[in-house]
Design an enzyme around this catalytic site. Structure first.
Site, PDB file in Angstrom:
ATOM      1  N   ARG A   1       0.928  -1.334   0.262  1.00 48.23           N
ATOM      2  CA  ARG A   1      -0.195   0.266  -0.034  1.00 48.23           C
ATOM      3  C   ARG A   1       1.151   1.521  -0.357  1.00 48.23           C
ATOM      4  NH1 ARG A   1      -3.217  -2.809   4.395  1.00 48.23           N
ATOM      5  NH2 ARG A   1      -4.542  -4.044   2.850  1.00 48.23           N
TER       6      ARG A   1
ATOM      7  N   LYS B   1       2.896  11.164 -11.109  1.00 50.85           N
ATOM      8  CA  LYS B   1       2.075  10.905 -12.073  1.00 50.85           C
ATOM      9  C   LYS B   1       2.607   9.326 -12.277  1.00 50.85           C
ATOM     10  CE  LYS B   1      -0.740  13.863 -14.395  1.00 50.85           C
ATOM     11  NZ  LYS B   1      -1.632  14.806 -16.234  1.00 50.85           N
TER      12      LYS B   1
ATOM     13  N   GLU C   1       8.732  17.535 -24.984  1.00 58.60           N
ATOM     14  CA  GLU C   1       8.316  18.416 -23.529  1.00 58.60           C
ATOM     15  C   GLU C   1       8.804  19.683 -23.242  1.00 58.60           C
ATOM     16  OE1 GLU C   1       5.382  17.004 -22.825  1.00 58.60           O
ATOM     17  OE2 GLU C   1       5.710  14.268 -22.653  1.00 58.60           O
TER      18      GLU C   1
ATOM     19  N   LYS D   1       6.599  23.031 -13.943  1.00 59.34           N
ATOM     20  CA  LYS D   1       6.170  21.911 -13.334  1.00 59.34           C
ATOM     21  C   LYS D   1       6.063  21.822 -12.411  1.00 59.34           C
ATOM     22  CE  LYS D   1       5.373  16.923 -14.302  1.00 59.34           C
ATOM     23  NZ  LYS D   1       5.591  15.938 -15.169  1.00 59.34           N
TER      24      LYS D   1
ATOM     25  N   GLU E   1      -4.166  16.836 -10.778  1.00 57.19           N
ATOM     26  CA  GLU E   1      -4.813  17.437 -12.589  1.00 57.19           C
ATOM     27  C   GLU E   1      -6.415  18.164 -11.808  1.00 57.19           C
ATOM     28  OE1 GLU E   1      -3.061  15.702 -14.871  1.00 57.19           O
ATOM     29  OE2 GLU E   1      -5.701  15.649 -17.258  1.00 57.19           O
TER      30      GLU E   1
ATOM     31  N   ARG F   1      -3.269  21.367 -14.163  1.00 54.91           N
ATOM     32  CA  ARG F   1      -2.588  20.410 -14.294  1.00 54.91           C
ATOM     33  C   ARG F   1      -2.609  20.576 -15.906  1.00 54.91           C
ATOM     34  NH1 ARG F   1       0.882  16.581 -10.712  1.00 54.91           N
ATOM     35  NH2 ARG F   1       2.068  15.129 -12.538  1.00 54.91           N
TER      36      ARG F   1
ATOM     37  N   ASN G   1      -1.115  18.639 -20.962  1.00 53.63           N
ATOM     38  CA  ASN G   1      -1.291  17.946 -21.750  1.00 53.63           C
ATOM     39  C   ASN G   1      -1.308  17.981 -23.224  1.00 53.63           C
ATOM     40  OD1 ASN G   1      -1.451  15.149 -20.777  1.00 53.63           O
ATOM     41  ND2 ASN G   1      -2.992  16.305 -19.299  1.00 53.63           N
TER      42      ASN G   1
ATOM     43  N   HIS H   1      -1.187  15.688 -26.088  1.00 53.52           N
ATOM     44  CA  HIS H   1      -1.215  14.188 -25.319  1.00 53.52           C
ATOM     45  C   HIS H   1      -2.407  13.446 -26.297  1.00 53.52           C
ATOM     46  CE1 HIS H   1       2.349  16.089 -23.419  1.00 53.52           C
ATOM     47  NE2 HIS H   1       2.580  15.123 -23.371  1.00 53.52           N
TER      48      HIS H   1
ATOM     49  N   HIS I   1      -1.130  10.717 -27.561  1.00 49.60           N
ATOM     50  CA  HIS I   1      -1.369   9.656 -27.116  1.00 49.60           C
ATOM     51  C   HIS I   1      -2.329   7.810 -28.383  1.00 49.60           C
ATOM     52  CE1 HIS I   1      -1.431  10.670 -22.487  1.00 49.60           C
ATOM     53  NE2 HIS I   1       0.092  10.596 -23.106  1.00 49.60           N
TER      54      HIS I   1
ATOM     55  N   HIS J   1       7.382   8.667 -27.508  1.00 52.36           N
ATOM     56  CA  HIS J   1       5.985   9.780 -26.630  1.00 52.36           C
ATOM     57  C   HIS J   1       6.116  11.322 -27.287  1.00 52.36           C
ATOM     58  CE1 HIS J   1       3.391  10.910 -24.051  1.00 52.36           C
ATOM     59  NE2 HIS J   1       4.892  11.633 -23.532  1.00 52.36           N
TER      60      HIS J   1
HETATM   61  P1  NAD Z   1      12.475   5.761 -22.457  1.00 52.05           P
HETATM   62  O1  NAD Z   1      11.829   5.465 -20.675  1.00 52.05           O
HETATM   63  O2  NAD Z   1      11.436   4.784 -22.846  1.00 52.05           O
HETATM   64  O3  NAD Z   1      13.761   6.239 -22.596  1.00 52.05           O
HETATM   65  C1  NAD Z   1      13.890   5.831 -23.603  1.00 52.05           C
HETATM   66  C2  NAD Z   1      15.349   5.122 -24.258  1.00 52.05           C
HETATM   67  O4  NAD Z   1      16.532   5.341 -23.839  1.00 52.05           O
HETATM   68  C3  NAD Z   1      15.102   3.327 -24.098  1.00 52.05           C
HETATM   69  O5  NAD Z   1      15.684   2.736 -24.359  1.00 52.05           O
HETATM   70  C4  NAD Z   1      15.980   4.175 -22.723  1.00 52.05           C
HETATM   71  O6  NAD Z   1      16.643   2.478 -22.299  1.00 52.05           O
HETATM   72  C5  NAD Z   1      17.350   4.223 -23.145  1.00 52.05           C
HETATM   73  N1  NAD Z   1      18.479   5.281 -22.156  1.00 52.05           N
HETATM   74  C6  NAD Z   1      17.299   6.110 -20.657  1.00 52.05           C
HETATM   75  N2  NAD Z   1      18.271   6.622 -20.314  1.00 52.05           N
HETATM   76  C7  NAD Z   1      19.629   6.666 -21.149  1.00 52.05           C
HETATM   77  C8  NAD Z   1      20.590   7.032 -20.763  1.00 52.05           C
HETATM   78  N3  NAD Z   1      21.161   8.182 -20.105  1.00 52.05           N
HETATM   79  N4  NAD Z   1      21.756   6.500 -22.372  1.00 52.05           N
HETATM   80  C9  NAD Z   1      20.955   5.886 -22.945  1.00 52.05           C
HETATM   81  N5  NAD Z   1      19.541   5.115 -23.153  1.00 52.05           N
HETATM   82  C10 NAD Z   1      19.004   6.006 -22.000  1.00 52.05           C
HETATM   83  O7  NAD Z   1      11.681   7.436 -22.567  1.00 52.05           O
HETATM   84  P2  NAD Z   1      11.396   8.360 -22.278  1.00 52.05           P
HETATM   85  O8  NAD Z   1      10.679   9.507 -23.311  1.00 52.05           O
HETATM   86  O9  NAD Z   1      12.388   8.784 -20.708  1.00 52.05           O
HETATM   87  O10 NAD Z   1       9.544   8.007 -21.269  1.00 52.05           O
HETATM   88  C11 NAD Z   1       8.379   8.156 -22.208  1.00 52.05           C
HETATM   89  C12 NAD Z   1       7.746   7.462 -21.397  1.00 52.05           C
HETATM   90  O11 NAD Z   1       7.477   8.810 -20.254  1.00 52.05           O
HETATM   91  C13 NAD Z   1       6.354   7.039 -21.967  1.00 52.05           C
HETATM   92  O12 NAD Z   1       5.919   6.368 -21.389  1.00 52.05           O
HETATM   93  C14 NAD Z   1       5.685   8.315 -21.454  1.00 52.05           C
HETATM   94  O13 NAD Z   1       3.797   8.145 -21.018  1.00 52.05           O
HETATM   95  C15 NAD Z   1       5.796   9.050 -19.780  1.00 52.05           C
HETATM   96  N6  NAD Z   1       5.682  10.181 -19.585  1.00 52.05           N
HETATM   97  C16 NAD Z   1       5.265  10.225 -18.031  1.00 52.05           C
HETATM   98  C17 NAD Z   1       4.856  11.450 -17.559  1.00 52.05           C
HETATM   99  C18 NAD Z   1       4.589  11.658 -16.584  1.00 52.05           C
HETATM  100  O14 NAD Z   1       3.846  12.811 -15.988  1.00 52.05           O
HETATM  101  N7  NAD Z   1       4.806  10.723 -15.670  1.00 52.05           N
HETATM  102  C19 NAD Z   1       5.293  12.673 -18.660  1.00 52.05           C
HETATM  103  C20 NAD Z   1       6.073  13.232 -19.763  1.00 52.05           C
HETATM  104  C21 NAD Z   1       5.490  11.283 -20.242  1.00 52.05           C
HETATM  105  N1  GLY Z   2       2.808  15.134 -18.274  1.00 50.04           N
HETATM  106  C1  GLY Z   2       1.322  15.538 -17.548  1.00 50.04           C
HETATM  107  C2  GLY Z   2       1.771  15.655 -16.174  1.00 50.04           C
HETATM  108  O1  GLY Z   2       2.932  15.087 -15.606  1.00 50.04           O
HETATM  109  O2  GLY Z   2       0.448  15.824 -15.850  1.00 50.04           O
END
Ligand code: NAD
Ligand code: GLY
Length: 360
Positions: free
Chosen positions: A120, A142, A184, A226, A236, A240, A244, A247, A251, A264
């Protein structure tokens, strides 16, 4: 190193941003409740940074268990989440063991969601290693996994105890991933910070060349934006949602194309251009503003047209969007560069027209 704070009363936490801070045991120590931790990472990041982090933890006598997952958006699902729970249980992790997410947004979102559920809720720390995760996903709590029918559909709001963004980890990031992160970054300029947008128009090439000073500034300014938004609207219910921009369409692209086909940030870029077209169609932004937005995404090497899934298919996928209220689609649109609004003013016909205008 620079430090920001996400102000959320008892859930407040610092964001440290700087070069080579992965070795700073002193930054981690105050946030670890016990001398045991788990590090969730993946097969790409582990060979690059896991040893360094393990050493940092060992320097403060913390024993850490690595959980090394497969890499990629297509693994952001229940099966992978269960592997985390298996490892946590196998190694008798307790409610006060800290989960450290070391990697990009996929690892951060999944690690955070696992931490929110395990017994939990266990404490967790974000160590983002991509530009996208340093400027966005690691901040704000998130967490989620994908469902075959929709992106990030299963998740929780669950804040980390600390975000540690070591910008030297960006040295090893693939160019395509760096560009995806810029989508972003540009978003913050568009939705609420026109001075930052002006700065980005001047400095986009420096960022692409990985100029350290420019990157540190972009990460800091993005996180500052942010942190302000999250502090004002953690769950949100209002402002917030503006984060998006692009997005809802993005998405739909990610889900419609199959997770991992479009990154993404790439999907957000094309999605933002649809939102811009719609904003212009509704008389909210000028042709010149649309040109500036197209231009900066082009210079960043990001897609400015969307894949031709068929406009009706876009709409079908968009109906799962988390901003849908009483069955009605709400979209983030721009009034001008630096000011976004959430609006349900567009008719289905106008939305379809904008999708068609930006699709190849
Ligand atoms: P990712 O986590 O897939 O990383 C991209 C690639 O880079 C992967 O292959 C990873 O292994 C590699 N990598 C990571 N760090 C590295 C480094 N230092 N050197 C070399 N390679 C490296 O993608 P991302 O763009 O970081 O994140 C995308 C994800 O984030 C999506 O799933 C999206 O939905 C999510 N997201 C979440 C939020 C949130 O608020 N929680 C906001 C925006 C995006
Ligand atoms: N990436 C959108 C949010 O964190 O609200």
């Amino acid at each position: 190193m620079q430090t920001l704070k996400v102000s959320l009363a008892e859930r407040s936490y610092p964001i440290h941003i700087g070069a080579d801070i992965l070795t700073r045991s002193d930054l981690l120590l105050p946030h670890l409740k016990q001398k045991k931790a788990v590090v969730v990472t993946n097969v790409t990041v582990a060979p690059l940074y896991l040893d360094r982090l393990m050493e940092t933890l060992a320097n403060i006598d913390v024993s850490a268990l690595p959980i090394i997952l497969q890499d990629g958006e297509s693994h952001k699902n229940w099966e992978t989440l269960n592997l985390i729970f298996d490892a946590l249980l196998d190694s008798h992790c307790e409610r006060s063991t800290t989960l450290i997410a070391l990697g990009g947004g996929v690892i951060g979102d999944m690690g955070g969601f696992a931490a929110s559920c395990y017994q939990r809720g266990m404490p967790f720390i974000q160590i983002p290693t991509t530009l996208l995760s340093q400027v966005d996903s690691s901040v704000g709590g998130k967490t989620a996994i994908n469902h075959p029918l929709g992106k990030n559909m299963i998740g929780a709001f669950y804040q980390p105890k600390l975000v540690l963004a070591d910008i030297s980890t960006l040295d090893t990031l693939a160019d395509r991933e760096l560009r995806a992160g810029l989508a972003e970054v540009i978003k913050y300029g568009l939705i609420r910070d026109s001075d930052f947008f002006d700065w980005l128009e001047i400095n986009i090439e420096a960022l692409l060349k990985r100029d350290r000073e420019a990157l540190a500034y972009a990460v800091y300014r993005s996180c500052a934006n942010k942190a302000e938004v999250v502090a004002a609207d953690e769950r949100e219910t209002g402002e917030r949602a503006l984060l998006n921009l692009g997005h809802t369409f993005g998405h739909a692209i990610e889900t419609g194309m199959g997770y991992g086909e479009w990154l993404h940030g790439e999907a957000v870029s094309a999605g933002t251009l649809i939102a811009m077209d719609l904003s212009q169609r509704l008389g909210m932004v000028t042709v010149d503003e649309v040109f500036r937005v197209k231009n900066i995404f082009t210079r960043a090497g990001l897609p400015i047209s969307a894949p031709g899934l068929g406009a009706e298919r876009y709409l079908e996928l968009m109906r799962h969007d988390k901003k849908v209220q009483d069955g009605k689609l709400r979209l983030v649109l721009l009034e001008k560069i630096g000011k976004a609004v959430i609006s349900d003013a567009a008719s289905e016909k106008e939305i379809l027209a904008s999708i068609n205008a930006v699709c190849t």
